[in-house]
Design a protein around this motif. Structure first.
Motif, mmCIF file in Angstrom:
data_model
loop_
_atom_site.group_PDB
_atom_site.id
_atom_site.type_symbol
_atom_site.label_atom_id
_atom_site.label_comp_id
_atom_site.label_asym_id
_atom_site.label_seq_id
_atom_site.Cartn_x
_atom_site.Cartn_y
_atom_site.Cartn_z
ATOM 1 N N ALA A 536 -12.271 58.407 -63.345
ATOM 2 C CA ALA A 536 -13.150 58.554 -64.503
ATOM 3 C C ALA A 536 -14.040 57.332 -64.623
ATOM 4 O O ALA A 536 -13.710 56.241 -64.110
ATOM 5 C CB ALA A 536 -12.339 58.750 -65.785
ATOM 6 N N TYR A 537 -15.174 57.524 -65.301
ATOM 7 C CA TYR A 537 -16.135 56.445 -65.522
ATOM 8 C C TYR A 537 -16.184 56.100 -67.007
ATOM 9 O O TYR A 537 -16.135 56.981 -67.863
ATOM 10 C CB TYR A 537 -17.526 56.858 -65.046
ATOM 11 N N TYR A 538 -16.275 54.774 -67.295
ATOM 12 C CA TYR A 538 -16.380 54.296 -68.675
ATOM 13 C C TYR A 538 -17.378 53.138 -68.717
ATOM 14 O O TYR A 538 -17.563 52.414 -67.737
ATOM 15 C CB TYR A 538 -15.033 53.813 -69.223
ATOM 16 N N ARG A 539 -17.990 52.999 -69.861
ATOM 17 C CA ARG A 539 -18.821 51.820 -70.144
ATOM 18 C C ARG A 539 -17.971 50.892 -70.995
ATOM 19 O O ARG A 539 -17.723 51.157 -72.177
ATOM 20 C CB ARG A 539 -20.094 52.232 -70.881
ATOM 21 N N THR A 540 -17.487 49.790 -70.405
ATOM 22 C CA THR A 540 -16.524 48.918 -71.068
ATOM 23 C C THR A 540 -17.057 47.489 -71.117
ATOM 24 O O THR A 540 -18.115 47.163 -70.582
ATOM 25 C CB THR A 540 -15.176 48.942 -70.335
ATOM 26 N N GLN A 541 -16.258 46.645 -71.749
ATOM 27 C CA GLN A 541 -16.635 45.241 -71.952
ATOM 28 C C GLN A 541 -15.540 44.333 -71.400
ATOM 29 O O GLN A 541 -14.347 44.600 -71.602
ATOM 30 C CB GLN A 541 -16.843 44.989 -73.443
ATOM 31 N N ARG A 542 -15.949 43.294 -70.701
ATOM 32 C CA ARG A 542 -15.008 42.316 -70.149
ATOM 33 C C ARG A 542 -15.386 40.920 -70.650
ATOM 34 O O ARG A 542 -16.522 40.663 -71.045
ATOM 35 C CB ARG A 542 -15.056 42.318 -68.608
#
Length: 584
Positions: A536-542
């Motif tokens: 799956a693809y996600y737009r996340t923050q690191r």
């Protein structure tokens, strides 16, 4: 209310059966009822004032007429102020007596008490009209019959009082009674027809409102963009798909905006002007330029609305289709036939390929010349390569999701990920970009090592293509999820994807780049599903060096290996879950 069998439409009943009475509109009936009651009270006040003037002028000293008019005015005013609007029944009930009965009685008393000096017969039209409009046809005819009987009774009484020409009295009563019957019938028919017309108009308005709401819902949910533009280039309406195609500029978010306000929309403006100039539909491929992003090619069709009259303004409706979406649909339609064809071709290639490999091996045994040996080795290497390609095509075309595939492999995820990342760093020469975070505990998953290599290398290549050159711009993490499943994450600090690209991310032959085949992520998904895993693809923050950075993240969730199915417990999951969250 009855409807004709053919009067049903998709939005509900639209036509009434002719002649059907319809007086169930509360507001309209209340308005008519109050109008008649006000007219009765006003008429009583006028009669009382008229009799008062006659009395004070000395023309008549009779107080009976004044008392009758005063009683009638008081009765009409009390009904107007105290009684709530209510439909007249079909029988002579108390409501009929308090309204129509009082009118007939009061006017008959006035006619009888006055004698022959003033004719009060025209006043009988008021109760007849009231019964015709507020009641049924039977009640209207009954009121007309009651008035006729009163007139005939008055004619008989006059013939006894004045024994002269009695035929004129009866003839006048008969003529007035016939007029009352005609008035009652025509008034009832007109009132019924008007009620039907009003109800039909209300239903038509309801159907129009429902149709407008449905049209708006359909237009809002369309994937193709729709713009409604006037001759001055002002966009009157735009659905969400059109606003997305036009870009994220602030002037797109308002209800109406001008196409000439953005230079990148000049192609749309030119096509709109051409449609109005030639007064016909147009079709062309237009490039929309977005600030800070690449151009977007759209296919635009225009259609002019027909003006209803000379003063109405014609509008241009523009239909926008993203060419990438169109190409993706075309490629998807071809996928089924290509899959069947590729499987058939792969089956046909297998047998001659095996014969070529066997003949090459036999030939290699008889050769001694090093140059000839080198040629047979090249043939052998390419034959093996073709064999691997044939196996992969067959595996993907079959789309096997059986549990036997996943249960036949047991892979230690930590060691495999570390080795694949180390090899990729050496080949890609991106040591400073890649950061690998592995779980301190061993994680065993059911996955074929070579397929995992293909998936991870593909994701790393995609990440390097869009990531920056900063330190640790690409991060690979391996750990366990809250359910104890093995997880592999590939994160990069690339720019966010367009929704049109994200929607078809794992579809075959779809790519935002012209040189890419668009099969990489599709093969990754098929390989994952073949082993019972998911991607799956996600737009996340690191967190990078103390700063939050957004990026694109692909997460592969594995199915546990058979040896680990019974070993996963909530207590084992807790440390792994906290470790994984700490690296995200």
């Amino acid at each position: 209310m009855r409807l004709r069998p053919d009067a049903q439409s998709w939005f509900g009943p639209s036509l009434l059966e002719p002649g059907v009475e319809q007086t169930d509109n509360p507001r309209e009936f209340e308005r008519l009822w109050r109008g008649f009651m006000t007219a009765r009270a006003t008429l009583g006040l006028v009669l009382l004032a008229l009799q008062g003037v006659i009395y004070f002028l000395g023309a008549s000293k009779e107080t009976t007429l004044i008392l009758i008019c005063a009683g009638y005015f008081a009765a009409a005013l009390s009904v107007r102020l105290t009684v709530r609007p209510r439909q007249l029944g079909k029988a002579f009930d108390t409501q009929w007596i308090s309204t129509i009965g009082v009118d007939i009685l009061a006017f008959a008393a006035l006619q009888l008490a006055q004698g022959s000096s003033i004719n009060y017969a025209p006043l009988f039209a008021l109760p007849v009209l009231m019964a015709s409009v507020l009641g049924s046809l039977l009640l209207a005819l009954g009121a007309a019959a009651g008035v006729t009987l009163v007139l005939f009774g008055y004619a008989a009484w006059m013939s006894l009082q004045v024994p002269g020409d009695t035929a004129s009295y009866f003839f006048q009563a008969a003529l007035t009674g016939a007029g009352c019957f005609v008035i009652s019938f025509l008034a009832n028919q007109i009132a019924t027809r008007l009620a039907n017309v009003e109800l039909r108009a209300q239903r038509s308005q309801l159907a129009v409102r429902v149709q407008r709401l449905v049209n708006e819902l359909v237009i809002e949910s369309l994937t193709d963009g729709i713009l409604v533009v006037d001759q001055h280039g002002t966009v009157r309406a735009a659905n969400p798909a059109a606003r997305q195609l036009l870009g994220s500029q602030g002037n797109v978010r308002v209800n109406s905006f001008d196409l000439s306000s953005v230079i990148g929309w000049q192609g749309l403006l030119d096509l709109m002007n051409l449609s109005f100039a030639e007064n016909r539909a147009q079709q062309a491929d237009v490039t929309i330029h977005h600030a800070g992003r690449g151009p977007r090619r759209v296919r635009v069709r225009t259609q002019l609305t027909a003006a209803q009259d000379g003063d109405a303004e014609s509008l241009c409706v523009m239909f926008l289709q993203d060419q990438r979406e169109m190409e993706a649909r075309m490629r998807t339609e071809k996928l089924a036939s290509m899959g069947r064809m590729s499987a058939a071709v792969a089956h046909e290639i297998r047998n001659p390929l095996a014969a070529i490999a066997q003949a090459n091996a036999l030939l290699d045994e008889d050769l001694t010349d090093p140059r000839h040996k080198q040629l047979t080795q090249m043939v052998q290497q390419n034959a093996r390569r073709l064999e691997r390609i044939v196996d992969e095509v067959l595996n993907i075309s079959r789309v096997q999701h059986s549990e036997e595939t996943a249960s036949s492999f047991a892979l230690v995820l930590n060691g495999a990920v570390e080795k694949i990342c180390h090899d990729w760093q050496g080949q890609a020469k991106s040591e400073h970009q890649l950061c690998v975070n592995l779980s301190p505990r061993s994680i065993e998953v059911g996955f074929e090592p070579e397929h995992l290599r293909r998936i991870l290398v593909n994701l790393l290549d995609n990440a390097r293509r869009y990531a920056s050159q900063n330190l640790d711009a690409i991060q690979v993490s391996a750990g366990r999820s809250t359910r104890g499943q093995g997880m592999l994450s590939v994160w990069s600090d690339g720019q966010p994807m367009d929704q049109s690209v994200e929607r078809h991310l794992f579809e075959p032959f779809f790519s935002s780049e012209s040189r890419s085949s668009g099969l990489g992520l599709y093969i990754c998904r098929e390989l994952c599903e073949g082993h019972g895993a998911s991607i799956a693809y996600y737009r996340t923050q690191r967190n990078l060096r103390g700063k939050p950075v957004e990026g694109n993240e692909f997460i592969v969730t594995f199915r546990p290996s058979p040896s680990q199915d019974d070993l996963i417990t909530p207590s084992d999951n807790a440390p792994e879950t906290s470790w994984l969250q700490a690296h995200r």
